[in-house]
Design a protein around this motif. Structure first.
Motif, PDB file in Angstrom:
ATOM      1  N   ARG A 246     -18.840 -45.221  18.916  1.00 32.36           N
ATOM      2  CA  ARG A 246     -20.121 -44.666  19.386  1.00 32.36           C
ATOM      3  C   ARG A 246     -19.898 -43.573  20.434  1.00 32.36           C
ATOM      4  O   ARG A 246     -20.620 -42.577  20.472  1.00 32.36           O
ATOM      5  CB  ARG A 246     -20.988 -45.799  19.940  1.00 32.36           C
ATOM      6  N   ALA A 249     -18.818 -40.505  18.650  1.00 30.40           N
ATOM      7  CA  ALA A 249     -19.940 -39.971  17.876  1.00 30.40           C
ATOM      8  C   ALA A 249     -20.894 -39.135  18.731  1.00 30.40           C
ATOM      9  O   ALA A 249     -21.687 -38.356  18.198  1.00 30.40           O
ATOM     10  CB  ALA A 249     -20.705 -41.103  17.209  1.00 30.40           C
ATOM     11  N   ARG A 250     -20.802 -39.292  20.060  1.00 22.65           N
ATOM     12  CA  ARG A 250     -21.609 -38.448  20.939  1.00 22.65           C
ATOM     13  C   ARG A 250     -21.139 -37.000  20.897  1.00 22.65           C
ATOM     14  O   ARG A 250     -21.880 -36.072  21.236  1.00 22.65           O
ATOM     15  CB  ARG A 250     -21.534 -38.961  22.376  1.00 22.65           C
ATOM     16  N   HIS A 251     -19.880 -36.786  20.486  1.00 23.72           N
ATOM     17  CA  HIS A 251     -19.293 -35.447  20.467  1.00 23.72           C
ATOM     18  C   HIS A 251     -19.106 -34.902  19.057  1.00 23.72           C
ATOM     19  O   HIS A 251     -19.124 -33.695  18.856  1.00 23.72           O
ATOM     20  CB  HIS A 251     -17.941 -35.473  21.182  1.00 23.72           C
ATOM     21  N   TRP A 252     -18.887 -35.808  18.114  1.00 25.21           N
ATOM     22  CA  TRP A 252     -18.684 -35.396  16.731  1.00 25.21           C
ATOM     23  C   TRP A 252     -19.509 -36.272  15.804  1.00 25.21           C
ATOM     24  O   TRP A 252     -19.688 -37.468  16.057  1.00 25.21           O
ATOM     25  CB  TRP A 252     -17.208 -35.501  16.325  1.00 25.21           C
ATOM     26  N   THR A 253     -19.956 -35.731  14.699  1.00 26.36           N
ATOM     27  CA  THR A 253     -20.762 -36.467  13.745  1.00 26.36           C
ATOM     28  C   THR A 253     -19.909 -37.476  13.003  1.00 26.36           C
ATOM     29  O   THR A 253     -18.848 -37.095  12.450  1.00 26.36           O
ATOM     30  CB  THR A 253     -21.410 -35.523  12.737  1.00 26.36           C
ATOM     31  N   PRO A 254     -20.308 -38.755  12.937  1.00 24.11           N
ATOM     32  CA  PRO A 254     -19.535 -39.743  12.164  1.00 24.11           C
ATOM     33  C   PRO A 254     -19.419 -39.332  10.711  1.00 24.11           C
ATOM     34  O   PRO A 254     -20.333 -38.730  10.130  1.00 24.11           O
ATOM     35  CB  PRO A 254     -20.353 -41.028  12.318  1.00 24.11           C
ATOM     36  N   ALA A 255     -18.273 -39.680  10.107  1.00 18.91           N
ATOM     37  CA  ALA A 255     -18.022 -39.282   8.714  1.00 18.91           C
ATOM     38  C   ALA A 255     -19.089 -39.800   7.773  1.00 18.91           C
ATOM     39  O   ALA A 255     -19.418 -39.156   6.777  1.00 18.91           O
ATOM     40  CB  ALA A 255     -16.635 -39.774   8.290  1.00 18.91           C
ATOM     41  N   GLU A 257     -22.114 -39.871   8.021  1.00 16.91           N
ATOM     42  CA  GLU A 257     -23.350 -39.089   8.036  1.00 16.91           C
ATOM     43  C   GLU A 257     -23.169 -37.709   7.437  1.00 16.91           C
ATOM     44  O   GLU A 257     -24.116 -36.925   7.388  1.00 16.91           O
ATOM     45  CB  GLU A 257     -23.873 -38.971   9.475  1.00 16.91           C
ATOM     46  N   ASN A 258     -21.934 -37.392   7.009  1.00 20.17           N
ATOM     47  CA  ASN A 258     -21.707 -36.075   6.413  1.00 20.17           C
ATOM     48  C   ASN A 258     -22.238 -36.018   4.988  1.00 20.17           C
ATOM     49  O   ASN A 258     -22.316 -37.028   4.307  1.00 20.17           O
ATOM     50  CB  ASN A 258     -20.217 -35.745   6.411  1.00 20.17           C
TER      51      ASN A 258
END
Length: 258
Positions: A246, A249-255, A257-258
């Motif tokens: 988590r 995920a604040r800095h990069w989009t979780p895989a 959700e791509n």
């Protein structure tokens, strides 16, 4: 019930034979284990050289590879997919805390998990500081304990990708205080490296420091076994850290959700 039994102490280890006798009370048992001791071999498959599979006079199968190799061959070649449960052990020595990452015993059970088969790893928590003969160890306690666990637990509903790591105190069964579901603890070892010279004057090294104790983590496998209880720890294949996931995920989009 069709059970595949393996270990990392080798196909001739006394703990394997005792566990084989115990498991025959609950099912048909096929043994596929390393021809040589493979303790602390971790999780590895032999890909760079051929493996030998040999049937011994007692009906056990010996494999010239790792514990994971044994389960791989046992499930796919010896039992041809007709397996309900995989058991690994009885290990001579506990597999607690981070030791599970090095353990050949746990790796055999983990290989079964990868292949979608429910699995148990069972170890006898012997004294690090006192070397005794195998005949003086309480392997029978560990075998009887695992049979009790199998009978009580609805292991067919074990989540896919999860194994149960069982550690049993080295005492007569009547002295076992009970069972505790426990999380992984952490153990301390000395980091000493011993350097010596071979007969040609070239250096070589011994690694693996002395055991120094465990962290006092409430409810850990190390703690409950030290108190005289059997520890039951569910281990997952998925090692993702949900809390730090988590944060990342604040800095990069979780895989996902791509």
């Amino acid at each position: 019930m069709r059970i595949l039994l393996s270990n990392d102490d080798g196909v001739l280890a006394p703990g394997l034979e005792i566990l084989h006798r115990a498991l025959k009370k609950v099912g048909h048992v096929t043994v596929v284990a390393p021809m040589q001791e493979r303790s602390t071999s971790g999780h590895n498959l032999t890909l760079h050289k051929p493996l030998r599979l040999m049937k011994l006079p007692n009906g056990f199968y010996g494999v010239s590879g790792s514990p994971a190799d044994c389960v791989y061959l046992g499930l796919r070649k010896v039992m041809k997919g007709k397996t309900d449960l995989v058991v690994s052990g009885i290990n001579r020595g506990a597999n607690l805390g981070q030791d599970t990452f090095y353990s050949g015993t746990v790796s055999a059970a983990r290989e079964a998990c990868i292949m979608g088969i429910p699995a148990f790893a069972v170890s006898l928590s012997t004294n690090f500081h006192r070397r005794v003969e195998d005949k003086a160890l309480h392997f029978r306690t560990a075998g009887d304990v695992l049979v009790d666990v199998i009978k009580k637990l609805d292991w067919k509903d074990m989540p896919r990708g999860t194994l149960v790591n069982v550690n049993v105190p080295d005492v007569p069964k009547k002295k076992i205080k009970g069972f505790r579901v426990a999380k992984q603890g952490f153990q301390d070892y000395g980091g000493d490296i011993i350097e010596r010279l071979d007969h040609r004057g070239r250096p070589y090294y011994w690694v693996g420091g002395n055991y120094r104790g465990f962290h006092k983590i409430k409810g850990s496998d190390c703690q409950v076994v030290s108190e005289g209880y059997v520890s039951l720890t569910p281990l997952q294949l998925d090692c993702t850290d949900p809390k730090y996931f988590r944060e990342l995920a604040r800095h990069w989009t979780p895989a996902a959700e791509n």
